[in-house]
Design a protein around this motif. Structure first.
Motif, short mmCIF file in Angstrom:
data_model
loop_
_atom_site.label_atom_id
_atom_site.label_comp_id
_atom_site.label_asym_id
_atom_site.label_seq_id
_atom_site.Cartn_x
_atom_site.Cartn_y
_atom_site.Cartn_z
N LYS A 1 11.17 13.15 4.41
CA LYS A 1 11.65 14.29 4.97
C LYS A 1 10.70 15.42 4.82
O LYS A 1 9.89 16.52 5.36
N SER A 2 10.84 15.84 3.04
CA SER A 2 9.81 17.14 2.75
C SER A 2 8.98 17.38 2.98
O SER A 2 8.00 18.26 3.56
N THR A 3 7.93 15.54 2.95
CA THR A 3 6.30 15.21 3.43
C THR A 3 6.46 16.15 4.71
O THR A 3 5.34 16.80 5.28
N MET A 13 13.07 24.47 7.85
CA MET A 13 14.07 24.21 6.18
C MET A 13 14.34 23.10 5.60
O MET A 13 14.65 22.00 6.63
N ASP A 14 14.08 23.45 4.09
CA ASP A 14 14.14 21.71 3.66
C ASP A 14 15.18 21.43 2.97
O ASP A 14 15.67 22.36 2.56
N GLU A 15 16.43 21.44 3.71
CA GLU A 15 18.15 20.92 2.68
C GLU A 15 17.85 22.47 2.23
O GLU A 15 19.18 22.25 1.37
N PRO A 16 18.25 23.53 3.08
CA PRO A 16 18.60 24.93 2.46
C PRO A 16 20.50 25.27 2.02
O PRO A 16 20.35 25.81 1.57
MG LIG Z 1 12.94 16.09 -0.14
#
Ligand SMILES: [Mg+2]
Ligand SMILES: Nc1ncnc2c1ncn2[C@@H]1O[C@H](COP(=O)(O)OP(=O)(O)O)[C@@H](O)[C@H]1O
Lengths: 265, 318
Positions: A45-47, A161-164
């Motif tokens: 996901k972050s990638t 937004m990455d798991e904000p």
């Molecule tokens: Mg991640």
């Protein structure tokens, strides 16, 4: 602005061999849509978000940004994306005000415009009284509000937004979800919102992009049926619970397989 | 301690005795103990409900309390210093030790006043301070530049890292005669040796500081639109500053040490010369006065650096 992800694949080459993070992921957002990206941890996901942000280059595929014809052309030098990080990623040597000013500042906006923008977003996230504090003096919830204001101050077309809210306690998290909804409804920006919390995805998003375990592939795209504006009452409704249950059934096998393969992290 | 249990207050809302619940609120336990202590004997109410397990209070093992501040003894330090000075004064006054070996503190103070009045002190101080400042300035600037280059560029790292590791351990005082040979006996050799001494800790700390910059913060800056130069000036440098500063602190200590050494080896001015010269002439009072000035300089520089750090790095914990 629409984000079009076309056949994106990514492998990381490390000392201990290769990790295939994403395999041929394709997805198109709608204009001004709130999309949640949901999947077991370690599924890329972050990638995917970093690739959209241009911070990581995909091995295959590409990401395109499409502006509706006839709409206002994007101002020159205006950024397409801005990222809100799970770990806040605030600059500890800058005050709240200076953190929010970072984007406009490095983009060379005139001083008075930077100041005006900073005040506007300080106000929007309710941090005006804390403007001259350093990040270490703030609570987690306030830190992330700075992170969000800092991203918004860049006036991006697309907010990533990455798991904000993952680093926040449950109560702060619930309150921030409501704040986020309000901010997004005001701004009408396209949002890609990574989470591994399916209630959060269901509450916030228009659509949910479900990724499989690693290598991340598109498992399903789920339309969220709840009307807007959404309120806390929705979370207590049976329809919401039923929807979350459906989501969980889609996700469960992937999550279990990922957990058993020791892929979290 | 045996407590009668099972009073009304001890019974849970659902009727299960409190003792069967996994957790008991402390206040309940206290209330029970209180009642028991008062000798109010409503135990019969519990007994009426049937036989109940008897409870024994289990006390936690006492752990050493680390958070209790306790009284401070900072004033003892002052007492020791004042006491020692008084004893020293006494020893000198009573003539137990000849003034040639141990002049009285008051005599040293008088000598200081005399030196200040005659201008000797000012001249020596100016000479030493200007060497220290030039050495610090040049050494810190070079250390910062080289440290940033090595920390940021793979090429500079490959080229210079081994050289720095090789040269760093050489005791700088040992190189002093060589510097005198190369640069002459004038100011240049002294400034150069001080600069060399300052260079290494600043350079090494700068490299370490740059390397420990959080990749996350760099990503954040890039995503906000910073270019390479801005990442360096607005992220890498401020993030490395605290570490660079501790290098500067080490370097300043080094500068004080080296200025005295250099002035003892080859100089006709400065505090090092003053001390060495006084020693040669057996002017012990003057020698000690020089030492007092040097330690004052040490304390002052530490204080100044701390102020500078507070001003430059307000976000950083001291
Ligand atoms: Mg991640
Ligand atoms: N910079 C990197 N180098 C090597 N492997 C990485 C890197 N970033 C992520 N990975 C690996 O790629 C996979 C996907 O990571 P990530 O995108 O962070 O997943 P998620 O955000 O869904 O938890 C993980 O197995 C992770 O270990």
């Amino acid at each position: 602005m629409r984000v079009v992800i076309e056949g994106v694949s990514k492998r990381y080459r490390g000392r201990r061999g290769e990790v295939e993070a994403l395999r041929s992921v394709s997805f198109e957002t709608r204009d001004g849509e709130f999309v949640a990206i949901l999947g077991p941890s370690g599924c890329g996901k972050s990638t995917l978000l970093s690739i959209v942000a241009g911070l990581v280059k995909p091995d295959e595929g590409r990401v395109r940004f499409l502006q509706a014809a006839g709409g206002p052309p994007p101002a020159n030098g205006r950024p397409l994306t801005a990222v809100v990080f799970q770990e806040f990623a605030l600059f500890p040597w800058r005050t709240v005000r200076q953190n929010i000013a970072f984007g406009p500042e490095v983009r060379g906006l005139p001083r008075d415009q930077v100041a005006a923008r900073v005040e506007r977003y300080l106000e929007m996230v309710g941090l005006t009284p804390f403007a001259d504090k350093y990040p270490k003096e703030l609570s987690g919830g306030m830190k992330q509000r700075v992170g969000i204001a800092r991203a918004l101050a860049n006036d991006p077309e697309v907010l990533l937004m990455d798991e904000p809210l993952s680093a926040l306690d449950a109560q702060t998290r619930s309150l921030m979800q409501l704040d986020l909804l309000r901010l997004w409804e005001e701004s009408q920006k396209t949002v890609l919102y990574v989470t591994h919390n399916l209630q959060e995805a269901a509450f916030l998003a228009d659509r949910i992009l479900l990724l499989s375990r690693r290598p991340g592939r598109v498992r399903a795209v789920v339309e969220v049926p709840f009307p807007r504006p959404r309120t806390e009452a929705l979370q207590a409704s049976p329809a919401f619970a039923a929807f979350c249950q459906e989501l969980w059934e889609l996700l469960r096998d992937e999550a279990r397989a990922a957990m058993e393969a020791g892929e979290d992290g | 301690m045996n407590l009668p249990v099972g009073q009304a207050g001890e019974t849970g809302r659902n009727g299960t005795p409190a003792a069967n619940r996994p957790f008991r609120l402390e206040s309940t336990a206290r209330a029970a103990a209180h009642e028991a202590g008062l000798g109010a004997g409503p135990a019969r109410r519990g007994e009426a409900a049937g036989p109940l397990p008897r409870e024994v209070e289990v006390l936690p093992e006492p752990l050493p309390a680390l958070d209790e501040p306790g009284p401070g003894y900072g004033w003892l330090g002052a007492v020791v210093i004042v006491g020692l000075l008084a004893f020293w004064e006494l020893v000198a006054r009573l003539g137990w030790v000849a003034p040639l070996y141990l002049p009285a503190p008051t005599a040293i103070a008088q000598e200081l006043v005399r030196m200040a009045a005659s201008g000797t002190l000012g001249a020596s101080l100016t000479a030493s301070l200007s060497r220290i400042l030039w050495g610090l300035l040049l050494g810190a600037a070079a250390g910062l530049a080289v440290g940033m280059a090595v920390g940021l560029s793979r090429v500079a790292e490959g080229a210079l890292d081994p050289l720095i590791s090789l040269l760093y351990p050489i005791p700088k005082i040992a190189v002093l005669p060589l510097f005198v040979l190369w640069l002459g006996i004038g100011e240049a050799s002294k400034v150069a040796i001080i600069a060399t001494g300052v260079f290494f800790p600043v350079a090494i700390n700068t490299i370490a500081g740059v390397r420990q910059t959080s990749p996350l913060l760099i990503r954040a800056a890039l995503s906000l639109g910073a270019n390479r130069r801005q990442v360096v000036t607005k992220v890498v440098l401020p993030s490395a500053l605290p570490v660079i500063f501790s290098g500067l602190r080490l370097g300043t200590g080094m500068a004080l040490l080296l200025v005295v050494s250099a002035e003892m080896v080859a100089a006709t001015t400065g505090l090092g010369f003053l001390i060495l010269n006084a020693g040669d002439l057996m002017l012990t009072t003057r020698l000690m006065a020089g030492i007092v000035v040097l330690s004052a300089l040490g304390i002052l520089s530490t204080w100044l650096l701390r102020q500078l750090e507070r001003w430059l790095l307000p976000w950083h914990e001291p």
